[in-house]
Design an enzyme around this catalytic site. Structure first.
Site, mmCIF file in Angstrom:
data_model
loop_
_atom_site.group_PDB
_atom_site.id
_atom_site.type_symbol
_atom_site.label_atom_id
_atom_site.label_comp_id
_atom_site.label_asym_id
_atom_site.label_seq_id
_atom_site.Cartn_x
_atom_site.Cartn_y
_atom_site.Cartn_z
ATOM 1 N N ASP A 27 0.645 -1.380 0.003
ATOM 2 C CA ASP A 27 0.006 -0.047 0.022
ATOM 3 C C ASP A 27 0.849 1.197 -0.116
ATOM 4 O O ASP A 27 1.407 1.728 1.165
ATOM 5 C CB ASP A 27 -0.935 0.005 1.048
ATOM 6 C CG ASP A 27 -1.800 1.039 1.496
ATOM 7 O OD1 ASP A 27 -2.073 1.938 0.416
ATOM 8 O OD2 ASP A 27 -2.374 1.350 2.563
ATOM 9 N N ASP B 260 -1.710 5.671 -5.267
ATOM 10 C CA ASP B 260 -1.916 4.517 -4.177
ATOM 11 C C ASP B 260 -2.379 3.234 -4.697
ATOM 12 O O ASP B 260 -3.303 2.901 -5.218
ATOM 13 C CB ASP B 260 -3.503 5.147 -3.498
ATOM 14 C CG ASP B 260 -3.647 4.346 -2.085
ATOM 15 O OD1 ASP B 260 -3.002 3.116 -1.955
ATOM 16 O OD2 ASP B 260 -4.671 4.821 -1.743
#
Ligand SMILES: *[C@@H]1O[C@H](CO)[C@@H](O)[C@H](O)[C@H]1NC(C)=O
Ligand SMILES: *[C@@H]1O[C@H](CO)[C@@H](O)[C@H](O)[C@H]1NC(C)=O
Ligand SMILES: *[C@@H]1O[C@H](CO)[C@@H](O)[C@H](O)[C@H]1NC(C)=O
Ligand SMILES: *[C@@H]1O[C@H](CO)[C@@H](O)[C@H](O)[C@H]1NC(C)=O
Length: 442
Positions: A138, A317
């Site tokens: 992430d 992201d």
């Protein structure tokens, strides 16, 4: 004013959002992007699956907590200098671990649901002897955590008592994740990924997980944003690798329904790009991997075109599935697509569009424009045999707490672009690089 070399048929609308943050001047070099790869025949609607909105709803709720402090975090990352490696390796008695080879790859599994590549996750070893867990990679957060002595957790857990090198602390840990929270304490132990090892790496040991975390295939999460946004306040796993001498960049290949996705730590995997060109874009703040999104182009059936000038802070992201933009921008975006509809659900909103529409969509970061593959934008039909499909650009509303200059650019975009996250090969300036993904040749 906004400049584009694009031979536009007409400019339907120009919307400018003024950002409070100064935009950096571009650095690095740029190359001409071969734009032919995304000009595919339109997807036949009969071959499309039906869109399952449940994971989208879960993602939207998760983004509300994940980016709750985005403005504060963003400001903390401005004017941060190069990574201070002497500050990172604390009380390390032994010589730092030197990586034996230069290429370190973490293979990633793709969690697919319906038409969506929901999440990419891979193996990580922790403790002595090593215990293997899987983590979601992430770039939108900066903590490493996984379940540990967690009675209600369904997934695999770390067993601290089985590790001779685990150090517990009494610092507590709490992080919002997805539509829930993870709570517990901070610990340190040896962590390794793809043959790269960090001793005494801080991580969150989650004793309880609330929300709908259970049911996802990954055990925990590896945050790869800057430690300025770490809830723990500790250096990230990757920052510790830089301190040990690894080249300060990692790269990601996110495939479509294929099993060859991977993170390359300290390296760029040229086998995953279509050509050697990399376009570099300066990071706005060493908090998130945030870059300036300066325009959006939409072309409908090669006859109707929209150019939106924007000044958005776009966060790259890998832990987000879709693409999210401020609600006013999204409204302008779909207004150019005849037959599109705004759908309101109790917890979130999305748009539909006629599945037969041929769309070319590009985002401009600096002077360069990057196409999204139309097959990734189309999230599937609204119902079996419906002529309408769900669009992969979703609104972030002010009412849900999102700053109206924030964009979140997730896997839907990154499947078209091999992405490189560079902490400072460029004299300490952090930057994101994009190179056409090998996915586009498939
Ligand atoms: C652009 O990419 C396509 C597909 O990979 C290729 O066939 C074509 O030759 C490329 N064109 C240029 C000018 O590089
Ligand atoms: C880096 O961190 C060390 C240890 O905390 C500190 O003594 C030093 O002043 C820092 N250097 C810079 C340039 O900030
Ligand atoms: C835990 O907290 C107590 C009381 O605040 C403190 O005295 C002790 O040193 C802490 N132990 C560790 C391992 O941090
Ligand atoms: C776009 O092209 C498709 C396929 O030819 C057609 O069905 C659709 O009506 C067109 N839409 C617009 C807005 O022109």
């Amino acid at each position: 004013m906004f400049y584009s070399p694009f031979t536009s048929l007409f400019v339907a609308s120009v919307l400018t959002i003024i950002s409070a943050n100064p935009l950096p001047s571009p650095t690095g070099f740029s190359v001409t992007i071969n734009r032919s790869f995304h000009q595919r025949p339109p997807v036949k609607s009969s071959s499309l699956p039906v869109c399952n909105v449940q994971p989208i709803e879960r993602e939207f709720k998760g983004l509300q907590s994940k980016y709750r402090d985005v403005d504060k975090n963003f400001n903390n990352g401005i004017n941060v200098g190069p990574v201070n490696t002497s500050a990172i390796v604390e009380d390390e008695a032994e010589a730092p671990f030197i990586p034996p080879v230069l290429v370190h790859t973490m293979p990633l599994d793709d969690y697919v649901s319906g038409n969506l590549d929901i999440m990419y996750y891979g193996p990580l070893q922790i403790g002595t002897p090593p215990q293997e867990l899987t983590v979601d990679v992430d770039t939108g957060s900066a903590d490493l955590w996984f379940p540990c002595d967690c009675p209600d957790c369904e997934n695999k857990q770390f067993e601290p008592l089985e590790s001779s090198t685990c150090e517990e602390s009494n610092e507590t840990f709490s992080i919002s994740y997805g539509s829930g929270t993870a709570d517990g304490q901070l610990m340190r132990d040896t962590v390794s990924v793809g043959g790269l090892e960090v001793r005494r790496q801080w991580f969150g040991a989650a004793r309880s997980l609330q929300g709908d975390f259970n049911g996802l295939p990954n055990d925990g999460l590896l945050g790869l944003a800057f430690s300025t946004v770490a809830q723990s306040g500790k250096a990230t796993f990757f920052e510790n690798l830089i301190a040990e001498g690894l080249p300060p960049m990692f790269s990601m290949h996110l495939a479509r329904h294929h099993d060859d996705s991977a993170v390359c730590f300290g390296c760029i995997d040229r086998l995953k790009t279509l050509d050697p060109g990399i376009v570099w874009i300066s990071v706005l703040s060493k908090a998130y991997w945030s870059i300036s999104m300066d325009a959006i182009n939409v072309n409908v059936n090669k006859t109707r075109e929209l150019q939106l000038a924007t000044a958005l802070r776009a966060i790259v992201d890998t832990g987000t599935t879709l693409i999210y933009l401020p609600e006013a921008v999204v409204s302008e975006f779909y207004a150019v697509i005849p037959g599109s509809t705004h759908v309101f659900q109790p917890e979130f909103e999305f748009y539909t569009f006629p599945c037969s529409t041929m769309l070319d969509i590009e985002f401009a970061f600096g002077q360069n424009r990057f196409a999204v593959n139309p097959a990734d934008f189309n999230l599937g039909m609204t119902a079996p045999d419906s002529p309408d499909c769900v669009g992969g650009v979703l609104p972030l509303s002010a009412a849900s707490g999102f700053p109206q200059d924030l964009a979140i650019v997730g896997d839907e975009f990154l499947k078209s672009w091999y992405s490189i996250f560079d902490y400072g090969s460029d004299g300490g300036n952090a930057r994101v690089g994009f190179s056409p993904s090998i996915n586009n040749a498939r």
